[in-house]
Scaffold this motif. Structure first.
Motif, PDB file in Angstrom:
ATOM      1  N   ALA A 128       0.836  -1.202   0.000  1.00 54.84           N
ATOM      2  CA  ALA A 128       0.000   0.000   0.000  1.00 54.84           C
ATOM      3  C   ALA A 128       0.874   1.257   0.000  1.00 54.84           C
ATOM      4  CB  ALA A 128      -0.931  -0.009   1.210  1.00 54.84           C
ATOM      5  N   CYS A 129       1.906   1.261   0.852  1.00 57.63           N
ATOM      6  CA  CYS A 129       2.809   2.420   0.899  1.00 57.63           C
ATOM      7  C   CYS A 129       3.557   2.583  -0.420  1.00 57.63           C
ATOM      8  CB  CYS A 129       3.810   2.247   2.043  1.00 57.63           C
ATOM      9  SG  CYS A 129       3.091   2.369   3.685  1.00 57.63           S
ATOM     10  N   ALA A 130       4.050   1.470  -0.972  1.00 56.76           N
ATOM     11  CA  ALA A 130       4.792   1.538  -2.228  1.00 56.76           C
ATOM     12  C   ALA A 130       3.917   2.084  -3.355  1.00 56.76           C
ATOM     13  CB  ALA A 130       5.336   0.155  -2.593  1.00 56.76           C
ATOM     14  N   LEU A 131       2.681   1.601  -3.427  1.00 59.80           N
ATOM     15  CA  LEU A 131       1.781   2.055  -4.490  1.00 59.80           C
ATOM     16  C   LEU A 131       1.413   3.530  -4.316  1.00 59.80           C
ATOM     17  CD1 LEU A 131      -0.538  -1.059  -4.798  1.00 59.80           C
ATOM     18  CD2 LEU A 131       1.126  -0.261  -6.477  1.00 59.80           C
ATOM     19  N   TRP A 132       1.312   3.984  -3.075  1.00 60.01           N
ATOM     20  CA  TRP A 132       1.015   5.398  -2.834  1.00 60.01           C
ATOM     21  C   TRP A 132       2.112   6.275  -3.431  1.00 60.01           C
ATOM     22  CZ3 TRP A 132       2.956   9.757  -0.557  1.00 60.01           C
ATOM     23  CH2 TRP A 132       2.045  10.784  -0.284  1.00 60.01           C
ATOM     24  N   TYR A 133       3.353   5.885  -3.211  1.00 57.56           N
ATOM     25  CA  TYR A 133       4.471   6.661  -3.761  1.00 57.56           C
ATOM     26  C   TYR A 133       4.558   6.524  -5.286  1.00 57.56           C
ATOM     27  CZ  TYR A 133       6.433   8.175   0.670  1.00 57.56           C
ATOM     28  OH  TYR A 133       6.633   8.803   1.872  1.00 57.56           O
ATOM     29  N   LEU A 134       4.256   5.339  -5.793  1.00 57.86           N
ATOM     30  CA  LEU A 134       4.268   5.166  -7.252  1.00 57.86           C
ATOM     31  C   LEU A 134       3.168   6.010  -7.899  1.00 57.86           C
ATOM     32  CD1 LEU A 134       4.921   1.317  -7.591  1.00 57.86           C
ATOM     33  CD2 LEU A 134       6.549   3.187  -7.929  1.00 57.86           C
ATOM     34  N   ASP A 135       2.023   6.129  -7.231  1.00 60.42           N
ATOM     35  CA  ASP A 135       0.946   6.984  -7.753  1.00 60.42           C
ATOM     36  C   ASP A 135       1.360   8.451  -7.793  1.00 60.42           C
ATOM     37  OD1 ASP A 135      -0.735   4.824  -8.113  1.00 60.42           O
ATOM     38  OD2 ASP A 135      -1.780   5.081  -6.197  1.00 60.42           O
ATOM     39  N   ALA A 136       2.296   8.828  -6.910  1.00 60.58           N
ATOM     40  CA  ALA A 136       2.752  10.219  -6.848  1.00 60.58           C
ATOM     41  C   ALA A 136       3.868  10.521  -7.853  1.00 60.58           C
ATOM     42  CB  ALA A 136       3.233  10.549  -5.432  1.00 60.58           C
ATOM     43  N   LEU A 137       4.340   9.506  -8.568  1.00 65.16           N
ATOM     44  CA  LEU A 137       5.447   9.718  -9.513  1.00 65.16           C
ATOM     45  C   LEU A 137       5.124  10.722 -10.627  1.00 65.16           C
ATOM     46  CD1 LEU A 137       7.350   6.372 -10.213  1.00 65.16           C
ATOM     47  CD2 LEU A 137       8.250   8.503  -9.292  1.00 65.16           C
ATOM     48  N   PRO A 138       3.936  10.670 -11.254  1.00 64.33           N
ATOM     49  CA  PRO A 138       3.651  11.646 -12.311  1.00 64.33           C
ATOM     50  C   PRO A 138       3.772  13.094 -11.840  1.00 64.33           C
ATOM     51  CG  PRO A 138       2.070   9.850 -12.418  1.00 64.33           C
ATOM     52  CD  PRO A 138       2.858   9.651 -11.166  1.00 64.33           C
ATOM     53  N   ALA A 139       3.285  13.374 -10.625  1.00 67.61           N
ATOM     54  CA  ALA A 139       3.394  14.732 -10.092  1.00 67.61           C
ATOM     55  C   ALA A 139       4.846  15.096  -9.846  1.00 67.61           C
ATOM     56  CB  ALA A 139       2.586  14.856  -8.802  1.00 67.61           C
ATOM     57  N   LEU A 140       5.635  14.149  -9.335  1.00 72.29           N
ATOM     58  CA  LEU A 140       7.058  14.396  -9.122  1.00 72.29           C
ATOM     59  C   LEU A 140       7.760  14.687 -10.443  1.00 72.29           C
ATOM     60  CD1 LEU A 140       9.688  14.369  -7.470  1.00 72.29           C
ATOM     61  CD2 LEU A 140       9.729  11.878  -7.732  1.00 72.29           C
ATOM     62  N   ARG A 141       7.441  13.896 -11.453  1.00 67.82           N
ATOM     63  CA  ARG A 141       8.079  14.110 -12.765  1.00 67.82           C
ATOM     64  C   ARG A 141       7.711  15.466 -13.356  1.00 67.82           C
ATOM     65  NH1 ARG A 141       6.458   8.017 -14.672  1.00 67.82           N
ATOM     66  NH2 ARG A 141       8.333   6.916 -13.897  1.00 67.82           N
ATOM     67  N   SER A 142       6.469  15.899 -13.134  1.00 63.50           N
ATOM     68  CA  SER A 142       6.052  17.212 -13.627  1.00 63.50           C
ATOM     69  C   SER A 142       6.849  18.319 -12.962  1.00 63.50           C
ATOM     70  CB  SER A 142       4.552  17.429 -13.389  1.00 63.50           C
ATOM     71  OG  SER A 142       3.786  16.507 -14.131  1.00 63.50           O
ATOM     72  N   ARG A 143       7.085  18.171 -11.666  1.00 65.38           N
ATOM     73  CA  ARG A 143       7.884  19.172 -10.956  1.00 65.38           C
ATOM     74  C   ARG A 143       9.335  19.155 -11.417  1.00 65.38           C
ATOM     75  NH1 ARG A 143       7.321  19.218  -4.660  1.00 65.38           N
ATOM     76  NH2 ARG A 143       8.335  21.241  -5.037  1.00 65.38           N
ATOM     77  N   ILE A 144       9.830  17.967 -11.703  1.00 62.40           N
ATOM     78  CA  ILE A 144      11.200  17.875 -12.229  1.00 62.40           C
ATOM     79  C   ILE A 144      11.274  18.549 -13.593  1.00 62.40           C
ATOM     80  CG2 ILE A 144      12.937  16.266 -13.111  1.00 62.40           C
ATOM     81  CD1 ILE A 144      12.053  14.316 -10.888  1.00 62.40           C
ATOM     82  N   GLN A 145      10.304  18.266 -14.445  1.00 62.63           N
ATOM     83  CA  GLN A 145      10.293  18.858 -15.781  1.00 62.63           C
ATOM     84  C   GLN A 145      10.210  20.381 -15.707  1.00 62.63           C
ATOM     85  OE1 GLN A 145      10.767  17.405 -18.695  1.00 62.63           O
ATOM     86  NE2 GLN A 145      10.553  19.345 -19.786  1.00 62.63           N
ATOM     87  N   ALA A 146       9.419  20.890 -14.753  1.00 60.39           N
ATOM     88  CA  ALA A 146       9.278  22.347 -14.592  1.00 60.39           C
ATOM     89  C   ALA A 146      10.436  22.933 -13.796  1.00 60.39           C
ATOM     90  CB  ALA A 146       7.959  22.657 -13.895  1.00 60.39           C
ATOM     91  N   ARG A 147      11.318  22.086 -13.290  1.00 58.70           N
ATOM     92  CA  ARG A 147      12.452  22.500 -12.456  1.00 58.70           C
ATOM     93  C   ARG A 147      11.978  23.320 -11.263  1.00 58.70           C
ATOM     94  NH1 ARG A 147      15.715  24.651 -17.102  1.00 58.70           N
ATOM     95  NH2 ARG A 147      16.574  26.143 -15.633  1.00 58.70           N
ATOM     96  N   SER A 148      10.855  22.865 -10.684  1.00 61.06           N
ATOM     97  CA  SER A 148      10.290  23.542  -9.521  1.00 61.06           C
ATOM     98  C   SER A 148      10.534  22.744  -8.245  1.00 61.06           C
ATOM     99  CB  SER A 148       8.782  23.741  -9.715  1.00 61.06           C
ATOM    100  OG  SER A 148       8.114  22.493  -9.822  1.00 61.06           O
ATOM    101  N   ILE A 149      11.481  21.829  -8.278  1.00 57.74           N
ATOM    102  CA  ILE A 149      11.826  21.004  -7.124  1.00 57.74           C
ATOM    103  C   ILE A 149      13.341  20.889  -7.048  1.00 57.74           C
ATOM    104  CG2 ILE A 149      11.683  18.831  -8.448  1.00 57.74           C
ATOM    105  CD1 ILE A 149      10.618  17.490  -5.896  1.00 57.74           C
TER     106      ILE A 149
END
Length: 404
Positions: A102-123
């Motif tokens: 459950a914890c692993a899937l929660w973080y995997l579900d958050a990957l698209p948002a993380l990638r968007s922030r990386i792409q925008a260089r806002s993290i």
């Protein structure tokens, strides 16, 4: 649930029950190996994406422009395979494994948002690395939980060797990501340098456990292919001391990533062989159990005689599960330290912005601005970062008169 009528009532009945349970354990051993292989593939891709993303972020989007999308595609392919497996019923998934999943899937579900922030260089790279590492940590934690499903000492030993190796490989992956940050920036701060040293030391402990438990040929393979190369050791020394001012740090970052990736790919090959050893051991014993047509009475008599003179199991075999749990906690501790470092860096940035505001509007020196923030925090019994955030939130409304 077992029928009351089937409940063993005598020694022979309990022996039959033990044989049935052993077959189930061996079947579980095969499934644990399949799970470990699937997790290993996904973790390897996430490790590579983490390192490539760090270089891309630290270079301001100048380096690894093509590598990052390629890594994302590979990670997503393995995530899809994991989700497809989870759609099928699996008897080895107990409450502990389900919680970790459950914890692993929660973080995997958050990957698209993380990638968007990386792409925008806002993290910041540290924050991105922390989130990747948390995802990987929860995935890896599923493997030691599977040890609860295994009673066989040989299988438990093989699984412990595998998990120790997987944890060492993850620390090597974190080393790659941390080094990528420092070399790309051209600077290793003291906290970043300490993180690097911690990962190097952690690897030695994990791989030491693996060597103590694994077959000699696998230990020899690791020593030949999995140890850090001479060039990598040279780059480690540079990172852990001080970067020469005339070095081309972007070139060092790319070279560091290439060397570490080559090493991690070799470690991945050994990891697959460890998984194969676990599955082969379970398969061989299961085949022996299945093909054994010896009557229960004769088998029971022989089993009693064999165990009458059996020596006490080695302490190492009896305490494998606590060892695995301890190693899992060590990895979680390092992940929390990374998140704590990122929080500290973020707070420092907020305070620096507030100091700049005071310097610009009140013509204070940097030391005077810091002292003013410190005094406000003490007077209001608050942390300095809270004062800085409040100051920045109303900066546009301040009727500040420049100091004469």
């Amino acid at each position: 649930m077992r029928n009351v009528a089937d409940h063993p009532t005598d020694a022979l009945g309990w022996f039959r029950f033990a044989r049935q349970q052993r077959r189930r354990q061996l079947e579980a051993g095969l499934q644990v190996g399949e799970w470990a292989s699937q997790i290993s593939h996904l973790v390897h891709m996430l490790q590579r994406e983490r390192g490539a993303s760090n270089i891309w972020l630290c270079s301001g989007g100048q380096l690894f422009v093509r590598e990052v999308p390629f890594c994302i595609a590979q990670s997503d392919e393995q995530i899809a395979a994991l989700r497809q497996r989870l759609a099928l019923p699996d008897p080895i998934i107990n409450a502990a494994i389900a919680g970790r999943l459950a914890c692993a899937l929660w973080y995997l579900d958050a990957l698209p948002a993380l990638r968007s922030r990386i792409q925008a260089r806002s993290i910041e790279p540290e924050a991105a690395m922390a989130q990747f590492s948390q995802s990987i940590g929860h995935l890896l934690s599923i493997v030691p939980e599977a040890n609860d499903t295994l009673d066989d000492a040989n299988l438990a030993r093989a699984l412990t060797a595998l998990y120790s190796f997987m944890q060492g490989k993850e620390l090597a992956g974190q080393e790659r990501a941390i080094g990528a940050m420092g070399f790309t920036r051209g600077d290793f701060s003291d906290p970043l340098r300490q993180m690097l040293v911690d990962r190097i030391d952690g690897q030695q402990r994990c791989f030491g456990t693996f060597i103590a438990l694994a077959a000699p040929e696998l230990a020899a393979e690791f020593r030949e292919q999995g140890e850090a190369s001479r060039e990598m050791e040279q780059l480690r020394r540079i990172a852990c001391t001080r970067l020469p001012p005339d070095e081309e740090t972007a070139g060092l970052a790319v070279r560091w990533f290439a060397l570490q990736t080559q090493r991690l790919d070799k470690l991945r090959e050994t990891e697959e062989r460890l998984i194969a050893v676990l599955q082969q051991a379970a398969q061989a014993q299961l085949h022996q159990e299945t093909e054994n047509n010896e009557p229960d009475e004769a088998a029971f008599s022989r089993w009693v005689q064999d165990h009458a003179c059996q020596e006490e199991p080695a302490a190492l075999d009896r305490h494998l599960l606590p060892l695995v749990r301890q190693q899992a906690r060590q990895l979680e501790t390092l992940t929390r330290q990374l998140a704590s470092l990122q929080e500290t860096l973020e707070e420092r940035k907020v305070i620096d912005k507030a100091k700049s505001l005071l310097i610009r509007h009140q013509q204070l020196s940097e030391e005077q601005a810091w002292q003013q923030l410190r005094k406000l925090a003490m007077d209001q019994n608050k942390r300095m970062v809270e004062i800085a955030r409040a100051m920045l939130s109303v900066a546009d409304l301040w009727p500040i008169t420049p100091k004469e």
